[in-house]
Design an enzyme around this catalytic site. Sequence first.
Site, mmCIF file in Angstrom:
data_model
loop_
_atom_site.group_PDB
_atom_site.id
_atom_site.type_symbol
_atom_site.label_atom_id
_atom_site.label_comp_id
_atom_site.label_asym_id
_atom_site.label_seq_id
_atom_site.Cartn_x
_atom_site.Cartn_y
_atom_site.Cartn_z
ATOM 1 N N GLY A 73 34.352 34.990 37.284
ATOM 2 C CA GLY A 73 35.538 34.173 37.838
ATOM 3 C C GLY A 73 35.717 32.951 37.469
ATOM 4 C CB THR A 74 33.374 30.080 36.547
ATOM 5 O OG1 THR A 74 32.822 29.972 37.752
ATOM 6 C CG2 THR A 74 33.925 28.492 36.002
ATOM 7 C CG ASN A 149 33.405 30.745 48.946
ATOM 8 O OD1 ASN A 149 34.650 30.179 48.848
ATOM 9 N ND2 ASN A 149 32.308 29.845 48.766
ATOM 10 C CD GLN A 177 32.596 36.060 47.668
ATOM 11 O OE1 GLN A 177 32.558 37.284 48.259
ATOM 12 N NE2 GLN A 177 31.986 35.400 47.228
ATOM 13 N N GLY A 198 32.667 40.621 38.478
ATOM 14 C CA GLY A 198 32.219 41.673 38.443
ATOM 15 C C GLY A 198 30.908 41.685 39.262
ATOM 16 C CG HIS A 199 28.443 38.451 40.287
ATOM 17 N ND1 HIS A 199 27.602 37.805 41.307
ATOM 18 C CD2 HIS A 199 29.209 37.233 40.035
ATOM 19 C CE1 HIS A 199 28.247 36.377 41.486
ATOM 20 N NE2 HIS A 199 29.029 36.433 40.569
ATOM 21 C CB THR A 235 31.969 39.947 19.825
ATOM 22 O OG1 THR A 235 32.188 39.644 18.567
ATOM 23 C CG2 THR A 235 31.605 41.272 19.738
ATOM 24 C CB CYS A 321 19.508 20.353 51.119
ATOM 25 S SG CYS A 321 18.303 19.154 51.100
#
Length: 374
Positions: A73-74, A149, A177, A198-199, A235, A321
């Site tokens: 996505g990035t 998200n 998302q 994909g993840h 590739t 944090c």
Amino acid sequence: MSDEPVYLDHNATTPVAPEAAEAMWPYLTDLFGNPSGATPQAARARAAVDRAREQLAALIGARPDEIIFTSGGTESNNLAIRGSAPDARTPVVVTSPVEHPATQAPVEHLRRQHGWTVTEVPVDAAARIRLDRMPGGPLGLGTLILAHNETGTLQPMRAFADAVHARGGVVHADGAQAVGKIGVSVDDLTVDLLSIAGHKFYGPKGVGALYIRRGTPVAPVLLGAGQEHGMRPGTENVAGIVGLGEAAELAGSLLESEPVRQERLRERLWSLLVREIPEIVRITPSESTLPNTLMVAVPGMLGADVLAAAHTVAASTGSACHTGVHSPSAALVATGLDETTALGALRLSLGRSTTETDIDTAASALITAARSDH
């Protein structure tokens, strides 16, 4: 009985579906060809990539040649946003203050490195963009997260796209998302560019895609050879792409049943929590939202402290944090949520493996944690 905590962090990542892992394995072993080569092994690899392109295109109602495979996505967001800049007629981008950093950073790059004007349209209390506050005048690009998200809020993407197109701009949707969790049609949304990770829908990490509508001018960000129609040199990650394609086909087959099931479980979780913690705040809207996402906050408590005490729940907080100092989510602050409540935010995101027993177990743990002195 497993000692693993109940996993309610599917918006962070999902496990690889067994079907996707099984499809990938041959391309990690025997079918090792380079798709750009001229050998029989290369031809088999190229055919596998072509099939995955068809599978992913089918999921979002696109044509296979409109799919460019990326590392996730990035990279897709960077290619969409930075790649749109060279051909833009007007160096003005419109976006929102609740975007993912993978959108915010390339937008900021356009401002700093290329002198673009960046306009952030405010959002309402549900993190939904205020279309009545859209700027006038010509635009080069509009970029907006399709499903938020953190809160799960779905944006009015079609109306946003219409407004941007009316001002001459190209429209990019960060669909990381949304794709695979809800039905997404690029033609219904009328977007020109759509990022996919994909993840987020049971594919492997490190692979994603960018949908580029035919005729949309995008320049490559990476330089090298001519893979992926010259848009993304290097590739191809054949095994990852195969897994992504299989995950896309599987997600498409579950789009009628799984969102309904997860929404029912989400509402059960909310009912259990609010019954025992009447002061709990529901941040996720009840409508026009991802079916699997519930963001809540316990006023007066840090979300991190609640999760630390709820050992049987794996989830995320809405704060960061740094060296012991907690800061609220910038997106939640942008909605007008007060800082104290924002610091108590918990993002509980369900998945295909989530059961009613999981929901009851998680609710019990969170209720106990919220009532503890931790």
